[in-house]
Design a protein around this motif. Structure first.
Motif, PDB file in Angstrom:
ATOM      1  N   GLY A   1    -108.393  10.097  76.513  1.00 27.84           N
ATOM      2  CA  GLY A   1    -106.986  10.401  76.734  1.00 27.84           C
ATOM      3  C   GLY A   1    -106.073   9.960  75.610  1.00 27.84           C
ATOM      4  N   ALA A   2    -106.636   9.366  74.555  1.00 29.92           N
ATOM      5  CA  ALA A   2    -105.821   8.788  73.482  1.00 29.92           C
ATOM      6  C   ALA A   2    -104.981   9.835  72.768  1.00 29.92           C
ATOM      7  CB  ALA A   2    -106.726   8.070  72.483  1.00 29.92           C
ATOM      8  N   ARG A   3    -103.698   9.546  72.601  1.00 30.56           N
ATOM      9  CA  ARG A   3    -102.763  10.427  71.894  1.00 30.56           C
ATOM     10  C   ARG A   3    -101.990   9.617  70.868  1.00 30.56           C
ATOM     11  NH1 ARG A   3    -101.606  15.277  74.862  1.00 30.56           N
ATOM     12  NH2 ARG A   3    -102.608  15.248  76.912  1.00 30.56           N
ATOM     13  N   GLY A   4    -101.848  10.175  69.685  1.00 24.95           N
ATOM     14  CA  GLY A   4    -101.085   9.505  68.642  1.00 24.95           C
ATOM     15  C   GLY A   4    -101.810   8.282  68.113  1.00 24.95           C
ATOM     16  N   ASN A   5    -101.363   7.796  66.974  1.00 25.70           N
ATOM     17  CA  ASN A   5    -102.002   6.630  66.370  1.00 25.70           C
ATOM     18  C   ASN A   5    -101.943   5.414  67.280  1.00 25.70           C
ATOM     19  OD1 ASN A   5    -102.535   8.166  64.125  1.00 25.70           O
ATOM     20  ND2 ASN A   5    -100.790   7.414  62.954  1.00 25.70           N
ATOM     21  N   SER A   6    -100.793   5.196  67.912  1.00 22.14           N
ATOM     22  CA  SER A   6    -100.655   4.031  68.788  1.00 22.14           C
ATOM     23  C   SER A   6    -101.589   4.133  69.989  1.00 22.14           C
ATOM     24  CB  SER A   6     -99.203   3.899  69.265  1.00 22.14           C
ATOM     25  OG  SER A   6     -98.776   5.108  69.885  1.00 22.14           O
ATOM     26  N   GLY A   7    -101.744   5.338  70.532  1.00 26.47           N
ATOM     27  CA  GLY A   7    -102.647   5.526  71.662  1.00 26.47           C
ATOM     28  C   GLY A   7    -104.097   5.327  71.269  1.00 26.47           C
ATOM     29  N   VAL A   8    -104.477   5.811  70.091  1.00 27.75           N
ATOM     30  CA  VAL A   8    -105.846   5.626  69.615  1.00 27.75           C
ATOM     31  C   VAL A   8    -106.140   4.144  69.390  1.00 27.75           C
ATOM     32  CG1 VAL A   8    -107.452   6.069  67.724  1.00 27.75           C
ATOM     33  CG2 VAL A   8    -106.042   7.925  68.603  1.00 27.75           C
TER      34      VAL A   8
ATOM     35  N   THR B   1    -102.082   7.676  77.207  1.00 24.88           N
ATOM     36  CA  THR B   1    -103.411   7.132  76.919  1.00 24.88           C
ATOM     37  C   THR B   1    -103.895   6.224  78.040  1.00 24.88           C
ATOM     38  OG1 THR B   1    -103.036   7.237  74.531  1.00 24.88           O
ATOM     39  CG2 THR B   1    -104.741   5.725  75.301  1.00 24.88           C
ATOM     40  N   ILE B   2    -103.065   5.255  78.411  1.00 22.01           N
ATOM     41  CA  ILE B   2    -103.500   4.277  79.404  1.00 22.01           C
ATOM     42  C   ILE B   2    -103.542   4.880  80.811  1.00 22.01           C
ATOM     43  CG2 ILE B   2    -101.243   3.268  80.005  1.00 22.01           C
ATOM     44  CD1 ILE B   2    -102.637   0.508  79.870  1.00 22.01           C
ATOM     45  N   MET B   3    -102.665   5.840  81.093  1.00 21.90           N
ATOM     46  CA  MET B   3    -102.688   6.460  82.419  1.00 21.90           C
ATOM     47  C   MET B   3    -103.931   7.326  82.600  1.00 21.90           C
ATOM     48  SD  MET B   3    -100.200   5.111  83.950  1.00 21.90           S
ATOM     49  CE  MET B   3     -99.949   6.067  85.455  1.00 21.90           C
ATOM     50  N   SER B   4    -104.455   7.863  81.513  1.00 22.11           N
ATOM     51  CA  SER B   4    -105.720   8.590  81.582  1.00 22.11           C
ATOM     52  C   SER B   4    -106.835   7.658  82.057  1.00 22.11           C
ATOM     53  CB  SER B   4    -106.063   9.185  80.218  1.00 22.11           C
ATOM     54  OG  SER B   4    -107.351   9.767  80.212  1.00 22.11           O
ATOM     55  N   ALA B   5    -106.835   6.439  81.515  1.00 18.71           N
ATOM     56  CA  ALA B   5    -107.826   5.446  81.936  1.00 18.71           C
ATOM     57  C   ALA B   5    -107.544   4.955  83.353  1.00 18.71           C
ATOM     58  CB  ALA B   5    -107.821   4.275  80.963  1.00 18.71           C
TER      59      ALA B   5
END
Length: 565
Positions: free
Chosen positions: A86-93, A56-60
């Motif tokens: 790029g958010a993946r999974g609940n924690s990423g969202v 998620t954060i690497m997408s940003a």
């Protein structure tokens, strides 16, 4: 590698410094992702919290790296857009929602002081809590709130410099993280802190390091095979057997099966050498030295469209012509695919399902699902994966079946970002729930009628999943050893042990009740058909009041998915 000097008496953070802080936070989280994965309570071999948050954060981070020169408004947009998509999974969202709230505030300023940072932390928490239907304390949300509360407490305290202010916020986040086992008994029993909260702490600590001017590599690299490709030197030019270094990416029409990937690799071996092939569910990165790049490209076009084509004549001959020819092939393919999509009639309702395994894929296709997103237990698809799938379904309204509780938030986020189509997310937590929802679809009922009906019927489906443990732990007073088989229910581990048959029987017994009338068994790629049939015979004999069905699911990692209705 960039070495920053020690920051001295800095009381505001400008866009350039914030960019460095964000990239440092991203790199620190990425470096710690496997350690964070180990904190997950359930010892399942899935795509875990650290992986989801890192992706998620690497997408940003990739988008932030492209903002040159750094301007706060553009930087805020890059952080919010990159993490949301790029958010993946609940924690990423949840992490992406924290960034979304934070950037809503900072976008209006050129420099950030303590009061602005405080406001941004408050907005971050407010946004993230709103995104979760039933917020649970003892999670990443609690750690974020602790940091926000400390930011508010010290925002007007002149005794705290910016350096002290940041240090106090990070220290408080760590203190709250250490308390999470006291808030969630399952964490205490497993002897771990919350993994999502730990991920957030690592982002904050990385950002703090950048503020302090510690030595950090801010380079954000694309993953893939390119780093492993060695260019041939001029000294060996005369020894070259295959003259054209050919690189490209195939954007797949559908994921390659193992047989297709093997056949494609064999083809490349027949065409040249120095082969690097990296495939996932959506793209195939290819590198090969060959004497006929045209044939290689034509073969690749059978799997999808081509992008990032690069052909170097290692003998410096005909390079320009070959590149133009390859670009022409890719353009013609893209135009043909676009025309095909445009010519297809628009439907009122279309369907997207997250699925994995050839057998389960075929079940969904047979039920009328328009587009399958390969993923689920082993890899959570991102919000952007969902948005691209929505774009490919030619329908006014699109139903999405996440089929995993860790994907529902990403699906909801995609629905909120989609502007042209109505998107309805049916909160299916398992594949059997998704299949049941599709079985009960009634065209005449319309969007609202089907949404209500599907949400009602999926509540009647109970699912058990059989896999293995990747580490020792204790959950719900069940002691689990690495390598044990586990029977996992919809909300907890139902059974565990060294005997798979015993684990399955115990799990099914806990799923069955007096209203149960149907059992469906989907066996995985590592399960023999005769073993699945033997299980079916046992279930028929033990539960004669239930109809039993055996299906080849083909799913990896999970030996069986068993639904009871």
């Amino acid at each position: 590698m960039i070495k920053e000097e020690k920051q001295v008496n800095i009381q505001t953070i400008d866009a350039e410094l914030l960019a460095r802080m964000f990239l440092a936070g991203a790199k620190n989280l990425d470096a710690k992702k496997e350690w964070i994965n180990e904190l997950n309570v359930f010892p399942v071999p899935d795509g875990d919290t650290g992986t989801n948050m890192s992706m998620t954060i690497m997408s940003a981070a990739k988008e932030v790296s492209a903002v040159q020169p750094p301007v706060m408004k553009d930087l805020a947009k890059a952080i919010a857009s990159g993490s949301l998509r790029g958010a993946r999974g609940n924690s990423g969202v949840i992490l992406s929602q924290l960034f979304r709230g934070f950037t809503k505030v900072i976008a209006h300023y050129d420099k950030l002081d303590k009061l602005i940072i405080c406001e941004a932390f408050q907005k971050a928490c407010e946004t993230a809590y709103k995104a979760v239907m039933k917020p649970k304390e003892g999670t990443i949300l609690t750690v974020a709130k602790g940091a926000a509360d400390k930011a508010l407490e010290l925002s007007c305290d002149d005794a705290y410099s910016m350096e002290d202010y940041i240090a106090a916020i990070v220290e408080e986040a760590e203190r709250v993280l250490a308390l999470t086992p006291e808030m969630l008994p399952v964490l205490k029993q497993a002897g771990v802190v919350d993994s999502g909260g730990q991920g957030l702490v690592q982002v904050l600590k990385g950002a703090q390091d950048a503020f302090l001017g510690k030595e950090i590599d801010y380079t954000i690299e694309e993953s893939g095979a390119s780093s492993g490709i060695v260019k041939i030197s001029a000294q060996t030019e005369e020894e070259i057997r295959f003259g054209y270094c050919t690189e490209f990416i195939i954007v797949l029409k559908q994921p390659l099966t193992e047989a297709e990937e093997h056949e494609y690799r064999s083809f490349l071996n027949s065409m040249g050498d120095s082969i690097v092939l990296v495939a996932d569910d959506e793209i195939v990165k290819t590198h090969v030295h060959t004497n006929d790049p045209g044939l290689v490209l034509q073969k690749a076009l059978t799997f999808g469209s081509l992008s990032r084509i690069k052909i170097d004549n290692m003998r410096e001959e005909h390079q320009e012509k070959l590149i133009k020819d390859a670009a022409k092939l890719a353009k013609e393919q893209a135009e043909a695919e676009q025309k095909k999509a445009e010519d297809a009639p628009t439907k009122e309702i279309g369907f997207i399902a997250v699925s994995i395994g050839d057998g389960i894929n075929e079940v969904f296709k047979g039920l009328g699902v328009d587009y399958l997103i390969e993923g689920g237990q082993t890899m959570n698809p991102s919000t952007d994966d969902m948005l691209r799938a929505i774009e490919k379904v030619n329908a006014k309204t699109v139903f999405i079946f996440p089929n995993n509780k860790n994907i529902i938030l990403a699906a909801n986020q995609a629905a909120s970002l989609e502007e042209e189509k109505e998107v309805v997310v049916i909160p299916t937590k398992t594949v059997p729930q998704g299949i049941t929802a599709m079985i009960n679809y009634v065209p005449e009922a319309g969007v609202e009628g089907n949404r209500d009906m599907m949400q009602e019927v999926i509540a009647t489906v109970k699912t058990g999943q059989v896999t293995y443990a990747v580490r020792d732990t204790v959950i719900d007073d069940i002691e689990i050893r690495e390598g044990d088989y586990m029977g996992i229910g919809d909300s907890s581990i139902l059974s565990a042990g060294t005997d798979m048959d015993a684990v399955i029987r115990d799990m099914v017994e806990k799923l069955i009740d007096e209203e149960s009338s149907f059992i469906c068994v989907y066996y995985g790629e590592d399960t023999k058909e005769e073993d699945a049939n033997a299980l079916g015979a046992y279930l028929e004999e033990t539960y004669p009041e239930c109809e039993v069905e055996i299906q080849n699911g083909g799913q990896p990692i999970y030996y069986y998915l068993i639904s009871v209705e």
